[in-house]
Design an enzyme around this catalytic site. Structure first.
Site, PDB file in Angstrom:
ATOM      1  N   ASP A   6      -0.601  10.013  -6.595  1.00  0.00           N
ATOM      2  CA  ASP A   6      -1.444   8.981  -5.998  1.00  0.00           C
ATOM      3  C   ASP A   6      -2.600   9.681  -5.288  1.00  0.00           C
ATOM      4  O   ASP A   6      -2.440  10.235  -4.200  1.00  0.00           O
ATOM      5  CB  ASP A   6      -0.617   8.147  -5.015  1.00  0.00           C
ATOM      6  CG  ASP A   6      -1.441   7.035  -4.354  1.00  0.00           C
ATOM      7  OD1 ASP A   6      -2.678   7.024  -4.496  1.00  0.00           O
ATOM      8  OD2 ASP A   6      -0.832   6.172  -3.680  1.00  0.00           O
ATOM      9  N   SER A  30      -5.385  -2.727  -0.612  1.00  0.00           N
ATOM     10  CA  SER A  30      -4.343  -1.842  -0.085  1.00  0.00           C
ATOM     11  C   SER A  30      -4.911  -0.699   0.749  1.00  0.00           C
ATOM     12  O   SER A  30      -4.229  -0.174   1.632  1.00  0.00           O
ATOM     13  CB  SER A  30      -3.496  -1.284  -1.230  1.00  0.00           C
ATOM     14  OG  SER A  30      -4.299  -0.554  -2.149  1.00  0.00           O
ATOM     15  N   HIS A  70      -4.717   6.362  -2.330  1.00  0.00           N
ATOM     16  CA  HIS A  70      -4.368   6.007  -0.961  1.00  0.00           C
ATOM     17  C   HIS A  70      -4.327   7.266  -0.083  1.00  0.00           C
ATOM     18  O   HIS A  70      -4.575   8.369  -0.560  1.00  0.00           O
ATOM     19  CB  HIS A  70      -3.030   5.265  -0.949  1.00  0.00           C
ATOM     20  CG  HIS A  70      -3.048   4.010  -1.765  1.00  0.00           C
ATOM     21  ND1 HIS A  70      -2.648   3.971  -3.095  1.00  0.00           N
ATOM     22  CD2 HIS A  70      -3.451   2.755  -1.452  1.00  0.00           C
ATOM     23  CE1 HIS A  70      -2.807   2.748  -3.569  1.00  0.00           C
ATOM     24  NE2 HIS A  70      -3.294   1.984  -2.597  1.00  0.00           N
TER      25      HIS A  70
END
Length: 444
Positions: free
Chosen positions: A423, A183, A426
Protein backbone atom coordinates in the site's frame (compact mmCIF):
# COMPACT_ATOMS: atom_id res chain seq x y z
CA UNK A 1 18.75 30.48 -71.40
CA UNK A 2 17.33 33.05 -69.04
CA UNK A 3 13.87 31.63 -69.44
CA UNK A 4 15.10 28.13 -68.71
CA UNK A 5 17.04 29.34 -65.65
CA UNK A 6 13.91 31.00 -64.25
CA UNK A 7 11.72 27.95 -64.73
CA UNK A 8 14.17 25.28 -63.71
CA UNK A 9 14.01 25.80 -59.92
CA UNK A 10 10.22 25.43 -59.74
CA UNK A 11 10.11 21.63 -59.57
CA UNK A 12 12.86 21.18 -56.88
CA UNK A 13 11.37 23.95 -54.75
CA UNK A 14 7.94 22.33 -54.83
CA UNK A 15 9.44 18.96 -53.96
CA UNK A 16 11.37 20.54 -51.06
CA UNK A 17 8.31 22.21 -49.53
CA UNK A 18 6.14 19.15 -50.06
CA UNK A 19 8.76 16.97 -48.33
CA UNK A 20 9.01 19.46 -45.47
CA UNK A 21 5.22 19.35 -45.08
CA UNK A 22 5.23 15.54 -44.95
CA UNK A 23 7.98 15.43 -42.31
CA UNK A 24 6.19 18.02 -40.18
CA UNK A 25 2.89 16.13 -40.47
CA UNK A 26 4.49 12.81 -39.43
CA UNK A 27 6.29 14.38 -36.45
CA UNK A 28 3.13 16.18 -35.37
CA UNK A 29 1.07 12.98 -35.55
CA UNK A 30 3.67 10.97 -33.65
CA UNK A 31 3.82 13.64 -30.95
CA UNK A 32 0.02 13.63 -30.65
CA UNK A 33 -0.03 9.83 -30.33
CA UNK A 34 2.66 9.90 -27.64
CA UNK A 35 0.75 12.57 -25.73
CA UNK A 36 -2.39 10.46 -25.82
CA UNK A 37 -0.48 7.37 -24.68
CA UNK A 38 1.12 9.30 -21.80
CA UNK A 39 -2.11 11.07 -20.88
CA UNK A 40 -5.05 8.97 -22.16
CA UNK A 41 -7.51 11.21 -20.29
CA UNK A 42 -6.38 14.12 -22.47
CA UNK A 43 -7.01 12.50 -25.84
CA UNK A 44 -8.64 14.96 -28.26
CA UNK A 45 -12.41 14.88 -28.53
CA UNK A 46 -14.77 16.08 -31.22
CA UNK A 47 -15.74 19.70 -30.78
CA UNK A 48 -18.59 19.82 -28.28
CA UNK A 49 -20.69 22.95 -27.76
CA UNK A 50 -20.54 24.15 -24.14
CA UNK A 51 -23.67 24.84 -22.11
CA UNK A 52 -23.64 26.01 -18.50
CA UNK A 53 -25.66 24.43 -15.69
CA UNK A 54 -26.48 26.02 -12.35
CA UNK A 55 -25.55 23.47 -9.67
CA UNK A 56 -27.21 22.43 -6.42
CA UNK A 57 -30.85 22.85 -7.40
CA UNK A 58 -33.44 21.01 -5.30
CA UNK A 59 -35.97 20.49 -8.10
CA UNK A 60 -36.29 21.16 -11.79
CA UNK A 61 -39.65 21.45 -13.53
CA UNK A 62 -41.36 19.53 -10.71
CA UNK A 63 -38.87 16.67 -11.12
CA UNK A 64 -37.62 15.37 -7.76
CA UNK A 65 -34.13 13.90 -8.13
CA UNK A 66 -33.75 10.31 -6.98
CA UNK A 67 -30.89 9.75 -4.53
CA UNK A 68 -27.97 7.68 -5.86
CA UNK A 69 -26.84 4.59 -3.98
CA UNK A 70 -24.76 1.49 -4.74
CA UNK A 71 -27.70 -0.12 -6.51
CA UNK A 72 -28.14 2.77 -8.94
CA UNK A 73 -27.40 2.07 -12.60
CA UNK A 74 -27.41 3.84 -15.93
CA UNK A 75 -30.13 2.67 -18.29
CA UNK A 76 -28.01 3.94 -21.16
CA UNK A 77 -24.84 5.96 -21.73
CA UNK A 78 -24.21 8.60 -24.37
CA UNK A 79 -21.35 10.90 -25.24
CA UNK A 80 -20.55 13.83 -22.97
CA UNK A 81 -22.83 16.74 -23.92
CA UNK A 82 -20.37 19.50 -23.04
CA UNK A 83 -22.29 20.77 -20.02
CA UNK A 84 -20.20 22.79 -17.55
CA UNK A 85 -20.90 24.05 -14.05
CA UNK A 86 -21.74 27.76 -13.75
CA UNK A 87 -20.90 28.84 -10.23
CA UNK A 88 -19.03 32.16 -10.29
CA UNK A 89 -21.82 34.48 -11.47
CA UNK A 90 -22.89 35.52 -7.99
CA UNK A 91 -19.44 35.45 -6.42
CA UNK A 92 -18.42 38.86 -5.10
CA UNK A 93 -14.65 39.41 -5.41
CA UNK A 94 -13.02 39.77 -2.01
CA UNK A 95 -9.57 40.83 -0.83
CA UNK A 96 -7.10 38.03 -0.15
CA UNK A 97 -6.50 38.94 3.50
CA UNK A 98 -7.84 36.26 5.82
CA UNK A 99 -8.11 33.79 2.95
CA UNK A 100 -5.82 31.15 1.53
CA UNK A 101 -3.43 29.93 4.16
CA UNK A 102 -0.18 30.70 2.41
CA UNK A 103 -1.10 34.38 1.96
CA UNK A 104 -1.31 34.84 5.74
CA UNK A 105 2.36 34.07 6.32
CA UNK A 106 5.57 36.02 6.00
CA UNK A 107 7.06 32.80 4.64
CA UNK A 108 5.66 29.74 2.92
CA UNK A 109 5.13 27.04 5.57
CA UNK A 110 4.49 24.51 2.80
CA UNK A 111 8.06 24.86 1.49
CA UNK A 112 10.74 23.26 3.63
CA UNK A 113 12.40 19.99 4.52
CA UNK A 114 11.96 16.99 6.81
CA UNK A 115 14.20 16.97 9.90
CA UNK A 116 14.82 13.83 11.96
CA UNK A 117 13.60 14.58 15.50
CA UNK A 118 13.27 11.64 17.89
CA UNK A 119 13.07 13.87 20.95
CA UNK A 120 9.72 15.59 20.27
CA UNK A 121 8.17 13.10 17.84
CA UNK A 122 5.96 11.17 17.53
CA UNK A 123 3.23 13.33 19.06
CA UNK A 124 1.39 10.19 20.34
CA UNK A 125 1.97 6.45 20.51
CA UNK A 126 0.21 4.13 18.09
CA UNK A 127 -0.68 1.60 20.81
CA UNK A 128 -2.12 4.27 23.12
CA UNK A 129 -4.73 5.53 20.66
CA UNK A 130 -7.83 3.30 20.98
CA UNK A 131 -9.24 4.71 17.74
CA UNK A 132 -6.30 3.70 15.55
CA UNK A 133 -7.21 2.06 12.24
CA UNK A 134 -5.73 -1.35 11.36
CA UNK A 135 -5.17 0.05 7.88
CA UNK A 136 -2.72 2.60 9.31
CA UNK A 137 -1.24 0.83 12.35
CA UNK A 138 2.05 -0.14 10.73
CA UNK A 139 3.97 -1.09 13.89
CA UNK A 140 1.12 -3.32 15.08
CA UNK A 141 1.19 -5.15 11.74
CA UNK A 142 4.89 -5.90 11.76
CA UNK A 143 6.85 -2.82 10.73
CA UNK A 144 9.97 -2.83 12.90
CA UNK A 145 11.78 0.26 11.57
CA UNK A 146 10.03 3.15 13.31
CA UNK A 147 12.02 6.04 11.87
CA UNK A 148 8.97 7.08 9.84
CA UNK A 149 7.48 8.37 13.12
CA UNK A 150 10.36 10.71 13.96
CA UNK A 151 10.40 13.19 11.09
CA UNK A 152 9.38 16.81 11.71
CA UNK A 153 8.40 19.23 8.95
CA UNK A 154 10.63 22.31 9.06
CA UNK A 155 9.59 25.24 6.80
CA UNK A 156 12.34 27.39 5.34
CA UNK A 157 12.98 30.61 7.31
CA UNK A 158 10.13 30.16 9.80
CA UNK A 159 8.56 27.62 12.18
CA UNK A 160 5.25 25.87 12.41
CA UNK A 161 3.28 26.69 15.52
CA UNK A 162 4.16 23.95 18.00
CA UNK A 163 1.34 21.50 18.64
CA UNK A 164 -0.50 22.13 21.92
CA UNK A 165 -3.39 19.74 22.58
CA UNK A 166 -5.09 21.88 25.25
CA UNK A 167 -4.93 24.98 23.08
CA UNK A 168 -6.37 23.01 20.17
CA UNK A 169 -9.29 21.85 22.32
CA UNK A 170 -9.93 25.45 23.35
CA UNK A 171 -10.11 26.39 19.67
CA UNK A 172 -12.68 23.60 19.24
CA UNK A 173 -14.74 24.34 22.35
CA UNK A 174 -18.42 24.28 21.48
CA UNK A 175 -17.66 23.52 17.83
CA UNK A 176 -17.96 20.77 15.23
CA UNK A 177 -14.77 19.98 13.28
CA UNK A 178 -15.63 17.81 10.28
CA UNK A 179 -13.39 16.07 7.75
CA UNK A 180 -15.14 15.37 4.42
CA UNK A 181 -13.70 13.15 1.72
CA UNK A 182 -12.12 9.77 1.03
CA UNK A 183 -9.96 7.26 2.93
CA UNK A 184 -6.98 9.63 2.91
CA UNK A 185 -9.10 12.26 4.63
CA UNK A 186 -10.33 9.57 7.01
CA UNK A 187 -6.68 8.90 7.86
CA UNK A 188 -6.22 12.59 8.64
CA UNK A 189 -9.34 12.46 10.83
CA UNK A 190 -7.98 9.45 12.73
CA UNK A 191 -4.71 11.31 13.14
CA UNK A 192 -6.56 14.31 14.61
CA UNK A 193 -8.54 12.09 17.00
CA UNK A 194 -5.32 10.37 18.15
CA UNK A 195 -3.65 13.77 18.63
CA UNK A 196 -6.57 15.00 20.75
CA UNK A 197 -8.01 12.06 22.68
CA UNK A 198 -5.30 11.51 25.30
CA UNK A 199 -6.32 14.48 27.50
CA UNK A 200 -10.02 13.55 27.57
CA UNK A 201 -11.04 11.14 30.40
CA UNK A 202 -12.40 7.83 29.11
CA UNK A 203 -15.83 8.46 30.61
CA UNK A 204 -16.00 11.89 28.94
CA UNK A 205 -15.31 10.80 25.38
CA UNK A 206 -17.13 8.58 22.89
CA UNK A 207 -16.97 7.39 19.30
CA UNK A 208 -20.08 6.64 17.28
CA UNK A 209 -20.20 3.41 15.22
CA UNK A 210 -18.62 3.54 11.78
CA UNK A 211 -21.10 5.03 9.33
CA UNK A 212 -21.26 7.63 6.57
CA UNK A 213 -20.84 10.15 9.39
CA UNK A 214 -18.63 9.00 12.29
CA UNK A 215 -18.33 11.23 15.35
CA UNK A 216 -15.78 11.50 18.16
CA UNK A 217 -17.25 13.52 21.04
CA UNK A 218 -15.53 15.24 23.96
CA UNK A 219 -18.09 16.18 26.61
CA UNK A 220 -15.84 18.50 28.59
CA UNK A 221 -15.40 20.79 25.59
CA UNK A 222 -18.85 20.21 24.07
CA UNK A 223 -16.97 19.53 20.84
CA UNK A 224 -16.91 16.89 18.14
CA UNK A 225 -14.35 15.74 15.57
CA UNK A 226 -16.23 14.07 12.73
CA UNK A 227 -15.65 12.30 9.44
CA UNK A 228 -18.11 12.27 6.54
CA UNK A 229 -17.48 9.74 3.77
CA UNK A 230 -17.89 11.64 0.48
CA UNK A 231 -15.00 10.52 -1.77
CA UNK A 232 -16.18 12.44 -4.83
CA UNK A 233 -17.66 15.47 -2.99
CA UNK A 234 -20.78 15.37 -5.17
CA UNK A 235 -23.46 12.74 -4.70
CA UNK A 236 -22.42 9.34 -6.10
CA UNK A 237 -23.21 5.65 -6.08
CA UNK A 238 -20.04 5.17 -4.00
CA UNK A 239 -21.32 7.03 -0.94
CA UNK A 240 -21.62 3.87 1.18
CA UNK A 241 -18.56 3.96 3.50
CA UNK A 242 -18.10 0.17 3.27
CA UNK A 243 -19.71 -1.15 0.07
CA UNK A 244 -18.34 1.19 -2.57
CA UNK A 245 -16.30 -1.03 -4.86
CA UNK A 246 -18.48 -0.89 -7.94
CA UNK A 247 -17.95 -1.62 -11.61
CA UNK A 248 -19.27 1.76 -12.75
CA UNK A 249 -18.77 5.01 -10.87
CA UNK A 250 -21.82 7.25 -11.21
CA UNK A 251 -21.99 10.84 -9.95
CA UNK A 252 -24.40 13.73 -10.02
CA UNK A 253 -21.88 16.30 -11.27
CA UNK A 254 -24.16 19.23 -10.46
CA UNK A 255 -25.14 18.43 -6.86
CA UNK A 256 -23.50 18.34 -3.43
CA UNK A 257 -26.88 18.75 -1.72
CA UNK A 258 -26.96 15.25 -0.21
CA UNK A 259 -23.63 15.73 1.58
CA UNK A 260 -23.98 19.46 2.17
CA UNK A 261 -27.14 18.85 4.21
CA UNK A 262 -24.78 17.20 6.74
CA UNK A 263 -21.58 19.22 6.47
CA UNK A 264 -23.20 22.68 6.37
CA UNK A 265 -23.84 22.49 10.14
CA UNK A 266 -20.12 22.12 10.98
CA UNK A 267 -18.05 25.07 12.19
CA UNK A 268 -14.70 23.95 10.74
CA UNK A 269 -14.59 21.88 7.56
CA UNK A 270 -11.62 20.07 6.00
CA UNK A 271 -12.25 18.75 2.48
CA UNK A 272 -10.22 16.59 0.14
CA UNK A 273 -10.75 14.87 -3.22
CA UNK A 274 -8.36 13.42 -5.77
CA UNK A 275 -7.57 9.70 -5.69
CA UNK A 276 -10.95 8.41 -6.78
CA UNK A 277 -10.83 10.47 -9.95
CA UNK A 278 -7.77 8.54 -11.17
CA UNK A 279 -9.58 5.26 -11.64
CA UNK A 280 -10.94 5.49 -15.17
CA UNK A 281 -13.98 7.12 -16.81
CA UNK A 282 -16.88 8.40 -14.71
CA UNK A 283 -20.60 8.22 -15.51
CA UNK A 284 -22.45 11.53 -15.23
CA UNK A 285 -26.12 11.50 -14.25
CA UNK A 286 -27.30 15.10 -14.26
CA UNK A 287 -30.02 16.05 -11.78
CA UNK A 288 -32.30 17.15 -14.62
CA UNK A 289 -31.90 13.87 -16.51
CA UNK A 290 -34.84 11.46 -16.44
CA UNK A 291 -34.76 7.70 -17.07
CA UNK A 292 -31.16 7.31 -15.77
CA UNK A 293 -29.55 8.38 -19.05
CA UNK A 294 -25.86 8.92 -18.26
CA UNK A 295 -22.95 10.59 -20.00
CA UNK A 296 -19.32 9.50 -19.72
CA UNK A 297 -16.28 11.65 -19.08
CA UNK A 298 -12.63 11.14 -18.14
CA UNK A 299 -11.63 11.45 -14.49
CA UNK A 300 -10.09 14.92 -14.60
CA UNK A 301 -13.01 16.38 -16.53
CA UNK A 302 -15.50 14.83 -14.10
CA UNK A 303 -13.51 16.13 -11.13
CA UNK A 304 -13.59 19.64 -12.57
CA UNK A 305 -17.40 19.45 -12.73
CA UNK A 306 -17.58 18.17 -9.14
CA UNK A 307 -15.22 20.88 -7.93
CA UNK A 308 -17.47 23.47 -9.57
CA UNK A 309 -20.56 22.16 -7.75
CA UNK A 310 -18.63 22.12 -4.45
CA UNK A 311 -17.23 25.61 -5.10
CA UNK A 312 -20.74 26.98 -5.70
CA UNK A 313 -21.60 25.85 -2.16
CA UNK A 314 -18.32 27.19 -0.75
CA UNK A 315 -18.85 30.57 -2.43
CA UNK A 316 -21.83 31.18 -0.14
CA UNK A 317 -19.88 30.54 3.08
CA UNK A 318 -19.48 33.39 5.55
CA UNK A 319 -15.79 33.06 6.58
CA UNK A 320 -16.54 34.90 9.84
CA UNK A 321 -18.91 32.10 10.86
CA UNK A 322 -17.43 29.01 9.22
CA UNK A 323 -13.84 28.02 8.47
CA UNK A 324 -13.29 25.92 5.33
CA UNK A 325 -10.02 24.18 4.38
CA UNK A 326 -9.23 22.25 1.22
CA UNK A 327 -6.39 19.72 1.34
CA UNK A 328 -4.44 19.35 -1.89
CA UNK A 329 -3.72 15.93 -3.34
CA UNK A 330 -1.88 13.29 -1.33
CA UNK A 331 0.85 11.78 -3.57
CA UNK A 332 1.44 8.08 -4.14
CA UNK A 333 4.83 6.37 -4.46
CA UNK A 334 4.18 3.52 -6.87
CA UNK A 335 7.37 3.64 -8.97
CA UNK A 336 10.73 3.67 -7.18
CA UNK A 337 12.52 4.31 -10.48
CA UNK A 338 11.34 7.92 -10.13
CA UNK A 339 13.59 8.51 -7.11
CA UNK A 340 15.99 5.60 -7.64
CA UNK A 341 16.73 5.25 -11.39
CA UNK A 342 16.97 1.65 -12.56
CA UNK A 343 14.91 0.25 -9.68
CA UNK A 344 11.56 -1.38 -10.51
CA UNK A 345 9.98 -1.44 -7.04
CA UNK A 346 7.74 0.95 -5.15
CA UNK A 347 7.52 2.23 -1.57
CA UNK A 348 8.19 -1.24 -0.17
CA UNK A 349 11.29 -1.32 2.10
CA UNK A 350 11.81 2.46 1.88
CA UNK A 351 13.09 3.83 5.19
CA UNK A 352 13.95 7.49 4.64
CA UNK A 353 12.50 10.55 2.86
CA UNK A 354 13.54 11.79 -0.58
CA UNK A 355 16.13 14.52 -0.01
CA UNK A 356 15.93 16.16 -3.46
CA UNK A 357 14.20 19.46 -2.89
CA UNK A 358 11.48 20.17 -5.43
CA UNK A 359 11.03 16.47 -6.28
CA UNK A 360 7.87 15.58 -8.18
CA UNK A 361 6.76 12.05 -9.05
CA UNK A 362 3.89 10.73 -11.16
CA UNK A 363 1.82 10.29 -7.98
CA UNK A 364 1.07 14.00 -8.18
CA UNK A 365 -0.92 14.95 -11.26
CA UNK A 366 0.18 18.50 -12.08
CA UNK A 367 -2.64 19.24 -14.59
CA UNK A 368 -5.21 18.24 -11.97
CA UNK A 369 -3.41 20.35 -9.38
CA UNK A 370 -3.57 23.35 -11.71
CA UNK A 371 -7.29 22.80 -12.29
CA UNK A 372 -7.96 22.63 -8.54
CA UNK A 373 -5.84 25.72 -7.96
CA UNK A 374 -7.85 27.63 -10.57
CA UNK A 375 -11.08 26.74 -8.78
CA UNK A 376 -9.76 27.59 -5.32
CA UNK A 377 -8.24 30.88 -6.47
CA UNK A 378 -11.70 32.13 -7.43
CA UNK A 379 -12.95 31.49 -3.89
CA UNK A 380 -10.46 33.95 -2.39
CA UNK A 381 -11.09 34.26 1.36
CA UNK A 382 -13.80 31.60 1.44
CA UNK A 383 -11.36 28.67 1.58
CA UNK A 384 -7.92 28.17 3.13
CA UNK A 385 -5.67 25.82 1.16
CA UNK A 386 -3.57 23.18 2.94
CA UNK A 387 -0.91 22.54 0.34
CA UNK A 388 0.37 19.17 1.58
CA UNK A 389 1.40 17.76 -1.80
CA UNK A 390 5.06 18.74 -2.11
CA UNK A 391 5.94 18.04 1.53
CA UNK A 392 4.26 14.62 1.28
CA UNK A 393 6.04 13.86 -2.02
CA UNK A 394 9.30 13.53 -0.09
CA UNK A 395 7.91 10.84 2.22
CA UNK A 396 8.27 7.64 0.22
CA UNK A 397 9.00 5.94 3.56
CA UNK A 398 5.71 6.92 5.20
CA UNK A 399 3.29 4.45 3.60
CA UNK A 400 1.98 1.23 5.19
CA UNK A 401 3.49 -0.87 2.41
CA UNK A 402 2.79 -4.47 3.54
CA UNK A 403 2.39 -3.51 7.21
CA UNK A 404 -1.37 -3.14 7.53
CA UNK A 405 -4.52 -5.21 7.68
CA UNK A 406 -5.70 -6.23 4.22
CA UNK A 407 -9.44 -6.79 3.91
CA UNK A 408 -9.10 -9.51 1.25
CA UNK A 409 -7.03 -12.69 1.46
CA UNK A 410 -3.65 -12.31 -0.23
CA UNK A 411 -2.74 -14.78 -2.98
CA UNK A 412 0.42 -16.94 -2.77
CA UNK A 413 2.00 -15.09 -5.71
CA UNK A 414 1.43 -11.81 -3.87
CA UNK A 415 2.94 -13.10 -0.65
CA UNK A 416 6.02 -14.25 -2.56
CA UNK A 417 6.48 -10.72 -3.93
CA UNK A 418 5.76 -8.15 -1.18
CA UNK A 419 6.10 -5.14 -3.47
CA UNK A 420 3.15 -6.45 -5.51
CA UNK A 421 0.65 -5.80 -2.73
CA UNK A 422 2.28 -2.87 -0.96
CA UNK A 423 0.00 0.00 0.00
CA UNK A 424 1.85 3.06 -1.31
CA UNK A 425 -1.23 5.28 -1.13
CA UNK A 426 -2.25 5.60 2.52
CA UNK A 427 0.01 6.70 5.39
CA UNK A 428 1.26 5.07 8.59
CA UNK A 429 0.22 6.65 11.89
CA UNK A 430 1.87 8.32 13.71
CA UNK A 431 3.31 9.91 10.59
CA UNK A 432 2.73 12.27 7.70
CA UNK A 433 -0.99 13.10 8.36
CA UNK A 434 -0.03 14.39 11.82
CA UNK A 435 1.89 17.16 10.05
CA UNK A 436 -1.18 17.94 7.94
CA UNK A 437 -3.07 18.45 11.20
CA UNK A 438 -0.27 20.56 12.64
CA UNK A 439 -0.86 22.82 9.63
CA UNK A 440 -4.59 22.96 10.48
CA UNK A 441 -3.68 23.99 14.02
CA UNK A 442 -1.20 26.54 12.68
CA UNK A 443 -3.90 28.32 10.66
CA UNK A 444 -6.82 28.13 13.11
Amino acid sequence: MKLWNRKKPHFPVLVFFFSLFLVFSILHNERSILQIQDHPDHAPRHHIPVTYVKPNRLTHQNHVTEVLDRFSTCNSTREYSGRKIAWTDNLTPEPLHGGRGESLESCDVFSGKWVYDNSSYPLYNESECPYMSDQLACHKHGRSDLDYQYWRWQPHNCNLKRWNVIDMWEKLRGKRLMFVGDSLNRGQWISMVCLLQSVIPKDKRSMSPNAALTIFRAEEYNATVEFLWAPLLVESNSDDPVNHRLEDRIIRPDSVLKHASIWENADILIFNSYLWWRQGPVKLLWSTEANSVCEELDGMGAMELAMGAWAEWASKVDPLKKRVFFVTMSPTHLWSREWKPGNEGNCYSEKSPIDLEGYWGSGSDLPTMNMVDNVLSKLNSKVSVLNITQLSEYRKDGHPSIYRKFWEALKPEQLSNPASYSDCIHWCLPGVPDVWNELVYHFL
